[in-house]
Enzyme design. Structure first.
Site, mmCIF file in Angstrom:
data_model
loop_
_atom_site.group_PDB
_atom_site.id
_atom_site.type_symbol
_atom_site.label_atom_id
_atom_site.label_comp_id
_atom_site.label_asym_id
_atom_site.label_seq_id
_atom_site.Cartn_x
_atom_site.Cartn_y
_atom_site.Cartn_z
ATOM 1 N N HIS A 102 -3.665 6.049 3.303
ATOM 2 C CA HIS A 102 -4.417 4.845 2.942
ATOM 3 C C HIS A 102 -3.850 3.590 3.585
ATOM 4 O O HIS A 102 -4.590 2.784 4.173
ATOM 5 C CB HIS A 102 -4.418 4.726 1.421
ATOM 6 C CG HIS A 102 -5.287 3.645 0.873
ATOM 7 N ND1 HIS A 102 -4.812 2.391 0.578
ATOM 8 C CD2 HIS A 102 -6.591 3.625 0.537
ATOM 9 C CE1 HIS A 102 -5.792 1.641 0.074
ATOM 10 N NE2 HIS A 102 -6.889 2.374 0.038
ATOM 11 N N ASN B 14 -14.154 -0.290 -6.738
ATOM 12 C CA ASN B 14 -15.281 0.566 -6.381
ATOM 13 C C ASN B 14 -16.005 1.108 -7.592
ATOM 14 O O ASN B 14 -16.529 2.215 -7.571
ATOM 15 C CB ASN B 14 -14.793 1.737 -5.526
ATOM 16 C CG ASN B 14 -14.132 1.272 -4.251
ATOM 17 O OD1 ASN B 14 -14.529 0.283 -3.669
ATOM 18 N ND2 ASN B 14 -13.108 1.984 -3.841
ATOM 19 N N SER C 114 -11.318 -1.207 -0.410
ATOM 20 C CA SER C 114 -10.008 -1.137 0.244
ATOM 21 C C SER C 114 -10.108 -1.425 1.729
ATOM 22 O O SER C 114 -9.147 -1.884 2.346
ATOM 23 C CB SER C 114 -9.392 0.246 0.062
ATOM 24 O OG SER C 114 -8.751 0.375 -1.166
ATOM 25 N N ASP D 22 0.837 -1.191 0.000
ATOM 26 C CA ASP D 22 0.000 0.000 0.000
ATOM 27 C C ASP D 22 0.876 1.247 0.000
ATOM 28 O O ASP D 22 1.974 1.222 -0.553
ATOM 29 C CB ASP D 22 -0.921 -0.035 1.228
ATOM 30 C CG ASP D 22 -2.295 0.545 0.944
ATOM 31 O OD1 ASP D 22 -2.378 1.779 0.744
ATOM 32 O OD2 ASP D 22 -3.275 -0.201 0.937
#
Length: 420
Positions: free
Chosen positions: A192, A288, A362, A160
């Site tokens: 994130h 998404n 996520s 990430d």
């Protein structure tokens, strides 16, 4: 629900568009791939120099354990050179280097409906969130699972934007770090990765939040930059390092990738396959897009692809779906978790330092990674295939959408850890 934007995405966190390096002249850069480099794998490595010289190119660095190389090319000529190289019998494949983006007694435990869903209400910095009395049992039964195991010592790699070193609720769980993002430091300046890591393994320490697997170890592999984007080649390097059992490398049993790209990559698929062959359980966000369009690496067969549900056990409106390629679901709406205790890019979306909510597949993916880690902890002799089978077979198949939105159901930690 307010949604975060990442690299121009219209739903939270798992993105599929980003800026690339500038192309020469007036040519507009193609946002789907990194400008100035491509990925090439040769059938016969001895012929590589000669083939590349025909196009004015030179050999580059190998990527992970795939045998592919990152070849530097003139910006703007990537697709033409890929086409030309693909026609040569000595080349197994040539492809773009695609852009990838980021798809207890603890103080705030009452805000974590994904772990315990019992009709509580709370106020975050962005919204008041209510779990209505009598709502479906939309949590993953983490509290019940903790009565059997808390996952001590299971290593989960987070590929990430990094994991913040200054939030003690998650930084104390980090046992190894690596930076393949191209940034100057491995610090999470985007936010994130820290949020994702906290969902997996925030500590039981009477402070902040609790992770699904609160005694898991985190392997921090920074593959996305401080704007939340990266490249296929960087992800491949991160996968290889995370899966490697060599001294000083990741030695992870679980890999979580809350990220994705729109187009498939043979290099990325081979990296995933190699990690699977090494015994690693691989979990990734489904994306998404709110559609059935596949996202990679989530759509590869060796990956558990995760859709998002809300506190009513319904598919999140933004979540990608499709039972032909999405395996399970997990809570991914208004998930409360850790953020850096220093300024980070996602604060522009109103997020607070320390702790706050975020939504997206996520957030759902690390819930499943945590459940897989708990299942491995309670089944220490299980193979990665065995752990995956446990997670999928114990998912709650009565949840609406099972068989159409996802194949198996919404995951259940308690049933996973007590499976035969």
């Amino acid at each position: 629900m307010k949604k975060l934007l990442i690299a121009g995405l219209t739903a939270a966190f798992v993105g599929l568009g980003a800026t690339t390096l500038a192309a020469p002249g007036n040519a507009a850069p193609d946002p789907s791939h990194v400008a100035g480099q491509i990925l090439v794998k040769f059938r016969d490595q001895a012929s590589a120099d000669g083939v590349l010289r025909q196009h004015g190119l030179r050999q580059g660095a190998f990527v992970g354990t795939t045998g592919a190389q990152v070849i530097k090319v003139p910006a703007g000529r990537e697709l033409r050179l890929i086409d030309a190289l693909s026609r040569n019998r000595a080349v197994e494949y040539a492809e773009p280097d695609a852009v990838v983006t980021a798809v207890t007694d603890d103080t705030y435990f009452d805000r974590q409906y994904a772990l315990r869903n019992d009709g509580r209400s709370f106020q975050n910095t962005l919204e008041t969130f209510t779990v209505p009395a009598g709502t479906p049992d939309a949590d993953v039964d983490a509290v019940e699972a903790w009565g059997l195991t808390t996952g001590r010592g299971i290593r989960v790699a987070i590929l990430d934007t990094g994991v913040a070193s200054d939030n003690p609720d998650i930084s104390t769980q980090v046992v190894a770090r690596a930076n393949f993002s191209g940034t100057a430091t491995g610090e999470d300046n985007y936010g994130h990765g820290t949020h994702v890591a906290g969902i997996v393994a925030a500590a039981h320490n009477s402070t902040g939040v609790a992770g699904v697997c609160p005694e898991c170890d985190i392997v921090d592999v920074k593959v996305l930059n401080d704007s939340g984007s990266g490249s296929t080649s960087n992800i491949v390097k991160g996968i290889a390092w995370a899966a490697s059992a060599k001294q000083g490398e990741g030695n992870a049993r679980i890999i979580n990738m809350s990220l994705g790209q729109r187009v498939s990559s043979r290099t990325l698929e081979e990296a995933v396959r190699n990690a699977w062959k090494a015994g690693v359980v691989i979990v990734a966000a489904a994306g998404n897009g709110g559609s059935q369009a596949k996202i990679y690496p989530g759509a590869y067969p060796d990956v558990i692809a995760v859709a998002a549900t809300d506190n009513n056990d319904a598919k999140a409106s933004f979540s990608s779906y499709g039972a032909k390629w999405v395996d399970v679901a997990a809570p991914g709406v208004s998930i409360y978790s850790t953020f850096p205790n220093h300024p980070f890019a996602l604060q522009s979306n109103g997020r607070s330092e320390g702790y706050d909510i975020a939504s997206g597949t996520s957030m759902a993916s690390p819930v499943v990674a945590g459940v897989a880690a708990l299942a491995l902890s309670s089944h220490p002799n299980a193979s990665n295939a065995g752990v995956r089978a446990i997670v999928e077979s114990t998912a709650d198949g009565t949840v609406a959408g099972t068989g159409s939105y996802w194949k198996y159901g919404r995951v259940n930690a308690y049933d996973a850890v007590r499976a035969p």
